[in-house]
Motif scaffolding. Sequence first.
Motif, PDB file in Angstrom:
ATOM      1  N   THR A 194      44.703  32.684 -84.988  1.00 26.19           N
ATOM      2  CA  THR A 194      44.454  32.039 -83.707  1.00 26.19           C
ATOM      3  C   THR A 194      45.608  31.088 -83.391  1.00 26.19           C
TER       4      THR A 194
ATOM      5  N   PHE B  18      43.084  38.086 -89.239  1.00 29.80           N
ATOM      6  CA  PHE B  18      42.814  37.454 -87.955  1.00 29.80           C
ATOM      7  C   PHE B  18      43.500  36.097 -87.909  1.00 29.80           C
TER       8      PHE B  18
ATOM      9  N   GLY C 102      45.390  41.665 -79.164  1.00 33.21           N
ATOM     10  CA  GLY C 102      44.693  40.523 -78.595  1.00 33.21           C
ATOM     11  C   GLY C 102      45.483  39.924 -77.453  1.00 33.21           C
ATOM     12  N   PRO C 103      45.032  38.808 -76.972  1.00 35.69           N
ATOM     13  CA  PRO C 103      43.958  37.982 -77.501  1.00 35.69           C
ATOM     14  C   PRO C 103      42.594  38.528 -77.120  1.00 35.69           C
ATOM     15  N   ARG C 104      41.604  38.069 -77.861  1.00 35.91           N
ATOM     16  CA  ARG C 104      40.223  38.412 -77.539  1.00 35.91           C
ATOM     17  C   ARG C 104      39.339  37.217 -77.859  1.00 35.91           C
ATOM     18  N   HIS C 105      38.232  37.132 -77.143  1.00 35.25           N
ATOM     19  CA  HIS C 105      37.263  36.075 -77.380  1.00 35.25           C
ATOM     20  C   HIS C 105      36.517  36.381 -78.676  1.00 35.25           C
TER      21      HIS C 105
ATOM     22  N   PHE D 264      39.481  31.947 -79.455  1.00 31.68           N
ATOM     23  CA  PHE D 264      40.220  33.183 -79.194  1.00 31.68           C
ATOM     24  C   PHE D 264      41.009  33.534 -80.438  1.00 31.68           C
ATOM     25  N   GLU D 265      41.167  34.841 -80.653  1.00 30.22           N
ATOM     26  CA  GLU D 265      41.876  35.295 -81.842  1.00 30.22           C
ATOM     27  C   GLU D 265      42.798  36.464 -81.516  1.00 30.22           C
ATOM     28  N   TYR D 266      43.732  36.669 -82.413  1.00 28.29           N
ATOM     29  CA  TYR D 266      44.601  37.836 -82.406  1.00 28.29           C
ATOM     30  C   TYR D 266      44.369  38.540 -83.741  1.00 28.29           C
ATOM     31  N   ILE D 267      44.657  39.821 -83.774  1.00 30.48           N
ATOM     32  CA  ILE D 267      44.544  40.577 -85.018  1.00 30.48           C
ATOM     33  C   ILE D 267      45.930  41.071 -85.389  1.00 30.48           C
TER      34      ILE D 267
END
Length: 103
Positions: A33, A31, A71-74, A81-84
């Motif tokens: 950000t 993960f 992502g992004p997702r909360h 917010f993060e990306y995977i």
Amino acid sequence: MAAEMGKRQLLHYLTMSNLDTYRYGTRRQIFVTPTPYPTDEVIRSLELPGVALARKHLLILEPLRLDDIAGPRHVDWGSGFEYILLNGFPIEAISSRWPLELW
């Protein structure tokens, strides 16, 4: 995905025990950000596991060199917010020569 982010890089916060873990990249899902956080806010904002383990270092990753970004997702239960990175990242994606220490 990199075009969506503009020139922002992605950050992966590290504990002292995993400083060398990603030196050569990884194939494991991680993960990241785009948001820089001070050390006293990073765990709460990203709802990171191991709250007793301070995140005082980070890797900086170049999105243009990454594949399979979701992502992004909360962040659930957090405020960020993060990306995977579904398949991790190659060594060529590391922008910093070594993990950088936060102040």
